[in-house]
Design a protein around this motif. Structure first.
Motif, short mmCIF file in Angstrom:
data_model
loop_
_atom_site.label_atom_id
_atom_site.label_comp_id
_atom_site.label_asym_id
_atom_site.label_seq_id
_atom_site.Cartn_x
_atom_site.Cartn_y
_atom_site.Cartn_z
N LEU A 170 29.85 36.95 39.15
CA LEU A 170 29.70 38.38 39.39
C LEU A 170 30.74 39.21 38.64
N MET A 171 31.86 38.60 38.26
CA MET A 171 32.92 39.31 37.56
C MET A 171 32.89 39.07 36.05
N LEU A 172 31.95 38.23 35.61
CA LEU A 172 31.85 37.91 34.18
C LEU A 172 31.15 39.05 33.45
N ASP A 173 31.55 39.29 32.21
CA ASP A 173 30.94 40.37 31.43
C ASP A 173 29.47 40.08 31.15
N TYR A 174 28.73 41.12 30.85
CA TYR A 174 27.27 41.03 30.73
C TYR A 174 26.81 40.06 29.66
N ILE A 175 27.40 40.14 28.48
CA ILE A 175 26.90 39.32 27.38
C ILE A 175 27.14 37.84 27.64
N ASN A 176 28.25 37.50 28.29
CA ASN A 176 28.50 36.10 28.62
C ASN A 176 27.60 35.61 29.74
N PHE A 177 27.45 36.42 30.79
CA PHE A 177 26.72 35.97 31.97
C PHE A 177 25.21 35.92 31.73
N TYR A 178 24.67 36.95 31.07
CA TYR A 178 23.22 37.05 30.94
C TYR A 178 22.66 36.49 29.63
N ARG A 228 43.43 36.11 37.98
CA ARG A 228 44.04 36.05 39.31
C ARG A 228 43.00 36.32 40.39
N TYR A 229 42.20 37.36 40.20
CA TYR A 229 41.22 37.70 41.24
C TYR A 229 40.07 36.70 41.29
N ILE A 230 39.72 36.11 40.17
CA ILE A 230 38.72 35.04 40.21
C ILE A 230 39.22 33.90 41.08
N ASP A 231 40.47 33.51 40.89
CA ASP A 231 41.06 32.43 41.68
C ASP A 231 41.10 32.80 43.16
N LEU A 232 41.54 34.01 43.47
CA LEU A 232 41.65 34.44 44.86
C LEU A 232 40.28 34.48 45.54
N TRP A 250 34.96 44.95 37.13
CA TRP A 250 35.58 43.87 36.35
C TRP A 250 34.64 43.36 35.26
N LYS A 251 33.34 43.47 35.45
CA LYS A 251 32.42 43.14 34.36
C LYS A 251 32.69 44.00 33.13
N LEU A 252 33.06 45.24 33.38
CA LEU A 252 33.25 46.21 32.30
C LEU A 252 34.67 46.23 31.75
N ILE A 253 35.64 45.70 32.52
CA ILE A 253 37.05 45.82 32.15
C ILE A 253 37.71 44.47 31.91
N ASN A 254 37.01 43.36 32.11
CA ASN A 254 37.66 42.06 31.89
C ASN A 254 37.97 41.85 30.41
#
Length: 358
Positions: free
Chosen positions: A65-73, A243-247, A286-290
């Motif tokens: 859910l936190m991965l950017d669009y081009i990688n995830f989709y 960090r937030y992915i891990d948490l 985070w999708k837009l700012i990672n």
């Protein structure tokens, strides 16, 4: 050097289609999360008409859910398709780390092309760097398949996790070095020529009315600071994002049962957090700012031949956005952690005040 009108139309049209595609996929993902189970046996099971490794909706994870669009989709499913076709994960001689080291080489070549004066060469460099990104998805896919891990997850603490991070850093460094070399050497907006006022020579009357145009070389001393500031945004975004992915992985995907609640109650609360509006706002941000998304913006500016304009505009505002997002993500995570661990409501605000040093 600018883009032709027809070329601009094609590129703008492509990006409009891409944005619409991402929007439609997000709507479908939201529908899947709201209506089907996320944690084991906690609702209606999601049935996929295509193999789950090709379908990003099958397994819902915090990282996904936190991965950017081009990688995830796009790149994730393409990596899975390549693995199904060629069988990378079945080639025991090909390790995920070997793929990681290979995409550093591709990134280095991309960085070299990005430093070129030719816009065509720079665009090829952009495409090569996106191939590197696809290879980064591929090494993660191979690693997860060999460990029987489903969905997008980070194997935090493993050797592969650190090697992948190092290789990502080296690849991005190669791109940034290429950008710096280009701006320092070729960019007409950084080291071009500025026309001065015409001067009328007084040598003879026959030359009266003719203009002699003097040119003054423009030098900018802020190329290096700007590139360093952009590098800082990538580093800051990467640290916070990982960090937030891990948490959130530990919080929302664990099966460990707290003594205060049952396992079913744990899964129910985790599902409710996944479905909450605040969590969706945070993960979409985070999708837009990672760091992957920020790198994509840089690549797009290179492709559009607007690199300096983007870097100059983003060098400070990116820090503000990241700091604000980190603050709200911390707050959302604290609230979710308190809810899942069954902390009494009256203690939530008190604990939060103590944690912020107030």
């Amino acid at each position: 050097m600018g883009l032709h009108v027809s070329e601009k139309r094609y590129i703008i049209g492509f990006f409009i289609i891409y944005i619409c595609f991402c929007f439609v996929m997000d709507v479908k993902l939201h529908y899947r999360v709201i209506n089907y189970s996320i944690r084991p046996d906690n609702g209606i099971k999601y049935e996929s008409s295509v193999p789950c490794d090709l379908n990003p909706f099958c397994v819902v994870t915090a990282k996904g859910l936190m991965l950017d669009y081009i990688n995830f989709y796009i790149f994730g499913p393409l990596a899975a398709l390549a693995d199904r076709t060629i069988g990378f994960s079945k080639c025991l001689w090909l390790s995920p780390n070997a793929i990681s080291f290979s995409h550093v080489i591709v990134a280095t070549l991309a960085g070299h092309l990005v430093s070129n004066k030719s816009l065509t060469q720079r665009r090829i460099g952009v495409i090569l760097f996106q191939i590197r990104t696809w290879m980064d998805d591929l090494d993660g896919l191979v690693a997860r398949k060999r460990k029987n891990i489903s969905g997008e997850r980070s194997d935090v603490g493993s050797s592969g996790y650190f090697i992948d991070a190092i290789c990502d850093g080296l690849g991005t460094t190669a791109l940034l070095i290429g950008i710096f070399c280009y701006l320092k050497s070729y960019s007409p907006r950084q080291r071009g020529y500025e026309k001065l006022q015409p001067m009328i020579p007084l040598v003879n009357t026959n030359q009266i009315g003719s203009c002699v145009v003097q040119k003054k070389k423009i030098r900018f001393n802020n190329v290096l600071p700007t590139v360093l500031l952009i590098t800082g945004t990538l580093i800051g975004s990467s640290i916070a994002w990982n960090r937030y992915i891990d948490l959130y992985q530990v919080l929302l995907e664990t099966d460990n049962v707290d003594k205060l609640i049952s396992k079913n109650e744990l899964f129910t609360r985790q599902t409710q957090v996944f479905r909450s509006n605040s969590f969706w706002v945070i993960t979409t941000a985070w999708k837009l700012i990672n760091p992957h998304a920020l790198t994509d913006y840089i690549l797009a500016s290179i492709f559009f031949d607007r690199l300096w304009e983007y870097l100059h505009a983003a060098r400070w505002i990116s820090y503000i956005i990241i700091v604000v997002l980190v603050y709200f993500t911390d707050f959302q995570y604290f609230q979710s952690d308190a809810y899942i661990k069954n902390v009494p409501d009256q203690l939530v605000s008190e604990i939060f005040m103590n944690s912020t040093g107030s």
